[in-house]
Design an enzyme around this catalytic site. Structure first.
Site, PDB file in Angstrom:
ATOM      1  N   TYR A 148      -7.973 -12.592  -3.834  1.00 22.60           N
ATOM      2  CA  TYR A 148      -7.168 -13.061  -4.960  1.00 22.60           C
ATOM      3  C   TYR A 148      -7.388 -14.559  -5.170  1.00 22.60           C
ATOM      4  O   TYR A 148      -6.437 -15.321  -5.345  1.00 22.60           O
ATOM      5  CB  TYR A 148      -5.686 -12.804  -4.692  1.00 22.60           C
ATOM      6  CG  TYR A 148      -5.299 -11.351  -4.548  1.00 22.60           C
ATOM      7  CD1 TYR A 148      -6.092 -10.314  -5.043  1.00 22.60           C
ATOM      8  CD2 TYR A 148      -4.114 -11.004  -3.913  1.00 22.60           C
ATOM      9  CE1 TYR A 148      -5.716  -8.987  -4.912  1.00 22.60           C
ATOM     10  CE2 TYR A 148      -3.729  -9.671  -3.780  1.00 22.60           C
ATOM     11  CZ  TYR A 148      -4.534  -8.675  -4.281  1.00 22.60           C
ATOM     12  OH  TYR A 148      -4.155  -7.361  -4.150  1.00 22.60           O
ATOM     13  N   ASP A 237       5.355 -10.043   2.423  1.00 21.80           N
ATOM     14  CA  ASP A 237       4.148  -9.740   3.190  1.00 21.80           C
ATOM     15  C   ASP A 237       4.574  -8.767   4.281  1.00 21.80           C
ATOM     16  O   ASP A 237       5.299  -9.131   5.208  1.00 21.80           O
ATOM     17  CB  ASP A 237       3.592 -11.034   3.802  1.00 21.80           C
ATOM     18  CG  ASP A 237       2.388 -10.816   4.705  1.00 21.80           C
ATOM     19  OD1 ASP A 237       2.158  -9.678   5.154  1.00 21.80           O
ATOM     20  OD2 ASP A 237       1.681 -11.800   4.982  1.00 21.80           O
ATOM     21  N   HIS A 256      -7.374   1.062   5.519  1.00 24.99           N
ATOM     22  CA  HIS A 256      -8.835   0.860   5.607  1.00 24.99           C
ATOM     23  C   HIS A 256      -9.230  -0.614   5.489  1.00 24.99           C
ATOM     24  O   HIS A 256     -10.383  -0.962   5.741  1.00 24.99           O
ATOM     25  CB  HIS A 256      -9.587   1.727   4.588  1.00 24.99           C
ATOM     26  CG  HIS A 256      -9.535   1.240   3.172  1.00 24.99           C
ATOM     27  ND1 HIS A 256     -10.354   1.755   2.190  1.00 24.99           N
ATOM     28  CD2 HIS A 256      -8.772   0.303   2.547  1.00 24.99           C
ATOM     29  CE1 HIS A 256     -10.104   1.158   1.041  1.00 24.99           C
ATOM     30  NE2 HIS A 256      -9.156   0.273   1.237  1.00 24.99           N
ATOM     31  N   GLN A 307     -16.262  -6.806   2.723  1.00 21.11           N
ATOM     32  CA  GLN A 307     -15.126  -7.359   1.978  1.00 21.11           C
ATOM     33  C   GLN A 307     -13.827  -7.504   2.765  1.00 21.11           C
ATOM     34  O   GLN A 307     -12.952  -8.273   2.346  1.00 21.11           O
ATOM     35  CB  GLN A 307     -14.839  -6.492   0.741  1.00 21.11           C
ATOM     36  CG  GLN A 307     -15.740  -6.791  -0.445  1.00 21.11           C
ATOM     37  CD  GLN A 307     -15.077  -6.355  -1.733  1.00 21.11           C
ATOM     38  OE1 GLN A 307     -15.033  -5.181  -2.050  1.00 21.11           O
ATOM     39  NE2 GLN A 307     -14.556  -7.310  -2.481  1.00 21.11           N
TER      40      GLN A 307
END
Length: 346
Positions: A148, A237, A256, A307
């Site tokens: 982000y 969070d 994942h 990623q």
């Protein structure tokens, strides 16, 4: 299936090695607006007309649309005036921005972000970590700060995730009868497409999207209509903040992203917060138990390498994580689509 002698191995290898060319043709046609133009025109157009409307070269556009014909994304008709191109049904449904099932946001995220990370796949394999620093020159200590890295990038990611659930959401939510659970928390629910599918399928339920404050703000402003009162929000969070009590927790494409230790940490928090008789629903792409496939899931796992900090797993591996957190009566349903469902009960 024929014997190995029937395979033309050089041809297969060449096809595999040129797979990225196919991706870039698809991405480029979406980015330039070829499919949108042909839908809006209401009639077939020549490559010259497409080029003129979109401000491209005529030679480049002719080659692009011909490649799209080869990929069955466009159809071509030879007339006295020359070749005329139109969308196929697949393109109208999935590759035009105005379609409710549009995957254009996903295509753009793959083209502008995922593709750049994959350029450093060999480095990711050598080092065992994601490649945001090489691809974008930013720290990857917090993967979601990296993902982000701008509001534009965050909105693009959220829109892409929403488009996935527009075609896969009902399959995973209907894998089990979730109607007994009326108080649901969607942890990391992002843009809320799965939450919207959930309240549509189970109208007596309410869903709270629990996500980072900046994600919740964008979801409220751009994705969830204010009149949808069955969907609410919780900013936080979930690794560092408390998780409120609920009957069902949905973790869609969450585990994942993380290694086993972080998964166990999160699932333990969910178990403690979960009401007795409640459950957790994991939505993930499941590997075969021998990890021989599916190919799409194997490739997703490679993407997790470049990623995130996580990987794709087998049903047994997810079951083991759930059991370690305290969940039992674990059920697994393969949907036959991109994502599967695993349900664990308290």
């Amino acid at each position: 299936m024929g014997s190995t002698e029937d395979l033309d191995y050089p041809q297969v290898i060449l096809q595999y090695s040129s797979g990225f060319l196919v991706s870039k043709v698809l991405f480029t046609a979406c980015e330039l607006g070829v499919f949108d133009l042909l839908l809006e025109s209401g009639e077939p157009l020549s490559s010259d007309a497409i080029a003129a409307h979109l401000g491209t070269s005529t030679t480049g556009m002719e080659r692009l649309v011909d490649a799209c014909v080869g990929l069955k994304l466009l159809a071509v008709e030879l007339t006295e005036e020359g070749a005329l191109y139109r969308n196929t049904e697949i393109s109208n449904i999935y590759l035009t921005k105005s379609s409710p099932k549009s995957q254009c946001h996903t295509m753009m995220y793959y083209s502008n972000t995922v593709y750049l990370c994959w350029h450093y796949l060999a480095d990711a394999v050598r080092e065992g970590r994601n490649q945001y620093e090489r691809a974008f020159g930013i720290s990857s200590k917090d993967i979601f700060e990296a993902m982000y890295r701008s509001e534009e990038e965050m909105v693009k990611f959220m829109a892409g995730q929403n488009s996935v659930w527009s075609i896969c959401g009902k399959d995973v939510l209907a894998a089990f009868d979730l109607s007994p659970f009326t108080q649901i928390y969607d942890l990391g629910g992002g843009g809320g497409a799965l939450a919207q599918e959930c309240v549509s399928l189970y109208p007596n339920s309410t869903v709270t999207i629990y996500d980072l404050p900046k994600v919740v703000q964008v979801a409220k402003e751009q994705f969830i209509p204010p009149e949808e009162h069955r969907i609410t929000f919780h900013e936080g969070d979930f690794f560092n903040d408390s998780i409120p009590e609920a009957e069902l927790y949905i973790l869609s494409k969450i585990l994942h992203d993380w290694d086993d230790d972080k998964c166990r940490q999160l699932l333990s928090k969910v178990y403690k917060a979960c009401k007795p008789g409640g459950a957790v629903l994991l939505v993930e792409s499941l590997l075969n138990e021998d990890k021989s496939g599916p190919l799409e899931t194997q490739l997703y796992s490679m993407n997790m390498l470049v990623q995130t900090e996580g990987k794709e797993r087998t049903a047994a591996e997810y079951s083991k994580l759930l059991e370690a957190a305290g969940f039992g009566e674990i059920q697994v349903k393969r949907t036959g689509k991109l994502y599967d469902a695993v349900l664990g009960r308290k």
